[in-house]
Design an enzyme around this catalytic site. Structure first.
Site, PDB file in Angstrom:
ATOM      1  N   LYS A  28     -44.620   6.931  12.160  1.00 28.00           N
ATOM      2  CA  LYS A  28     -43.819   7.842  11.312  1.00 28.00           C
ATOM      3  C   LYS A  28     -42.468   8.086  11.977  1.00 28.00           C
ATOM      4  O   LYS A  28     -41.425   8.091  11.323  1.00 28.00           O
ATOM      5  CB  LYS A  28     -44.581   9.150  11.094  1.00 28.00           C
ATOM      6  CG  LYS A  28     -43.944  10.104  10.118  1.00 28.00           C
ATOM      7  CD  LYS A  28     -42.904  11.017  10.739  1.00 28.00           C
ATOM      8  CE  LYS A  28     -42.299  11.960   9.706  1.00 28.00           C
ATOM      9  NZ  LYS A  28     -41.195  12.759  10.241  1.00 28.00           N
ATOM     10  N   HIS A  42     -36.145  19.325  19.229  1.00 26.94           N
ATOM     11  CA  HIS A  42     -36.353  19.485  17.788  1.00 26.94           C
ATOM     12  C   HIS A  42     -35.917  20.873  17.339  1.00 26.94           C
ATOM     13  O   HIS A  42     -35.188  21.031  16.357  1.00 26.94           O
ATOM     14  CB  HIS A  42     -37.831  19.262  17.481  1.00 26.94           C
ATOM     15  CG  HIS A  42     -38.127  19.144  16.034  1.00 26.94           C
ATOM     16  ND1 HIS A  42     -37.836  18.007  15.326  1.00 26.94           N
ATOM     17  CD2 HIS A  42     -38.656  20.028  15.160  1.00 26.94           C
ATOM     18  CE1 HIS A  42     -38.182  18.196  14.065  1.00 26.94           C
ATOM     19  NE2 HIS A  42     -38.682  19.413  13.943  1.00 26.94           N
TER      20      HIS A  42
HETATM   21  C1  MEV Z   1     -41.324  13.642  13.959  1.00 34.44           C
HETATM   22  O1  MEV Z   1     -40.657  13.464  12.732  1.00 34.44           O
HETATM   23  C2  MEV Z   1     -41.626  12.314  14.589  1.00 34.44           C
HETATM   24  C3  MEV Z   1     -42.468  12.369  15.872  1.00 34.44           C
HETATM   25  O2  MEV Z   1     -43.678  13.084  15.617  1.00 34.44           O
HETATM   26  C4  MEV Z   1     -42.758  10.942  16.243  1.00 34.44           C
HETATM   27  C5  MEV Z   1     -43.755  10.775  17.371  1.00 34.44           C
HETATM   28  O3  MEV Z   1     -44.610  11.653  17.579  1.00 34.44           O
HETATM   29  O4  MEV Z   1     -43.685   9.717  18.036  1.00 34.44           O
HETATM   30  C6  MEV Z   1     -41.761  13.106  16.964  1.00 34.44           C
END
Ligand code: MEV
Length: 440
Positions: free
Chosen positions: A280, A393
């Site tokens: 994702k 984030h």
């Molecule tokens: C968030 O949009 C995407 C992540 O969860 C990807 C990952 O966990 O590798 C940060």
């Protein structure tokens, strides 16, 4: 209670809005004004957008951001990304800068073959069907000449057609499995037009085939459609550097960084729960560029996830290794993209995005998109295995929370400064804003 309506698509845009507003909204004037707020003031441009789909009532904005400093096969790119998720462009930019100082990204387009199928039912002997198929194949190819003529001038066209016996799975089920080269076009319309013509010719010729019995002559075409599974439309993107050059992560030795990073990839290779989230994150980068360049992100998503499951278990699209002191990180991914046709010549922001990317061929766009996915995954795994994902984030999400509470410019400036040295959480932001407002 809302009511059904017939003839909705035939109403004018303003009548459609009147109906929606009357049927669904308590504050009708508010609803109407929100919809109209997003109309473009340029009537011609608005009409262009209105006519992309049926029943357009307004435009739906996504931010278009750019991630600079992507060195791909020794050429520098600034990559356009259309996405709503706060941290995606920032993460791509960070990864691009990191690899800019370490030789950049290298890519290889492995193959560009696309697939389409005519699915049909036939109840009779396989040998006679196969004989018929061999006899009719040149006529199938000849029948699509008016469709393929221009594509052939550009070096593409029909590559081959095979007859596939699927009767082990469904009684009487066969396919014409066709392969195509669509050059710089994504080629969906081209492929589907060819397939529908194959189906028609195949059915007609079967009626005239002398060796068929009367019942064998009645080939039943179920459907003709391209496949979004494109495992032979494949691109690989890679970064590599000396282990000691993984030295940007303060407080963490390069060896420890590489070891944790590789373990994170290994987990996504064997654990579907993690692989889905891992991929994702890759699609955060891929979809954003696919959208900005006017390509079909649903087709890409469907094809990519099928590819991630090709060995019978959903798995990581990226891989990593350290060998002889060299850290390597790569992605191999199927991408059916176009840089001509579809929205690419129509949507002004798509045209602008393609110009920003130096008017790439479909192959070059495959490389750029794969790199965006790899960069995104590098950024995500680097954070996940060191600081955790929330720090970065939530920093990016801060503005969303401030906007949610209608913070003014002064409040935003004060709180952005405050949260440079404080942990961003939803409640901490709400508290800090409350505190600021009671002070004044
Ligand atoms: C968030 O949009 C995407 C992540 O969860 C990807 C990952 O966990 O590798 C940060």
């Amino acid at each position: 209670m809302s009511t059904s309506i017939s003839g909705f698509s035939k109403l004018s845009k303003s009548k459609k809005i009147d109906w929606i507003v009357d049927s669904y909204f308590s504050n009708k004037e508010d609803a109407k004004s929100i919809l109209k707020q997003y109309w473009n003031t340029n009537d011609k441009l608005q009409q262009l957008h209105d006519e992309f789909i049926e029943n357009t009532i307004t435009n739906y904005y996504l931010p278009l951001g750019v991630a600079p400093n992507f060195l791909i096969n020794d050429t520098l790119y600034t990559i356009p990304m259309a996405i709503e998720e706060s941290s995606v462009v920032a993460a791509a930019s960070k990864a691009a800068k990191f690899w800019l100082d370490r030789g950049g990204f290298k890519t290889e387009v492995i193959s560009t073959i696309k697939v389409g199928q005519v699915h049909f039912k036939y109840h009779g002997g396989f040998e006679v069907l196969n004989t018929f198929f061999k006899a009719v194949k040149p006529q199938l190819i000849a029948a699509v000449k008016p469709i393929t003529k221009n594509m052939e001038k550009r070096g593409g066209g029909v590559i081959d057609i095979e007859l596939k016996d699927k009767t082990k799975d469904i009684a009487g089920y066969y396919q014409l499995h066709a392969t195509f080269d669509t050059q710089d076009a994504m080629g969906a319309n081209f492929i589907n037009s060819c397939l529908e013509q194959f189906a028609q010719t195949f059915k007609e010729k079967a009626q005239q085939f002398k060796d068929f019995s009367d019942s064998e002559k009645n080939i039943d075409i179920i459907m003709s459609i391209l496949s979004n599974y494109v495992p032979e439309c494949l691109v690989k993107a890679e970064v590599s550097c000396k282990l000691e050059d993984l030295n940007d992560y303060s407080g963490i030795l390069p060896e420890e960084f590489a070891s944790k990073f590789i373990q994170a990839v290994n987990i996504a290779e064997i654990e579907p729960y993690r692989a889905v989230t891992h991929n994702k994150g890759i699609m955060n980068g891929i979809d954003a560029v696919v959208l900005a360049t006017g390509n079909d992100f649903r087709a890409v998503e469907a094809g990519v996830h099928a590819y991630a499951s090709r060995h019978g278990r959903y798995s990581s699209l990226t891989h990593a290794s350290v060998e002889n002191g060299i850290f390597k990180f790569w992605i191999e991914i199927p991408l059916a993209l176009g840089t001509v046709g579809g929205l690419t010549g129509l949507h002004p922001l798509v045209k602008l995005s393609l110009e920003l990317l130096k008017k790439p061929s479909a192959k070059t766009l495959m490389s750029i998109v794969a790199v965006a996915g790899l960069a995104q995954n590098f950024a995500a795994l680097s954070s996940l295995t060191t600081t955790g994902i929330q720090q970065g984030h939530m920093k990016m999400h801060l503005m969303n929370i401030l906007n949610q509470f209608d913070a003014n410019a002064q409040e935003k400036a004060t709180l952005v400064e405050h949260f440079k040295t404080n942990n961003v959480t939803h409640s901490a932001v709400v508290e800090a804003l409350k505190h600021l407002r009671t002070k004044h």
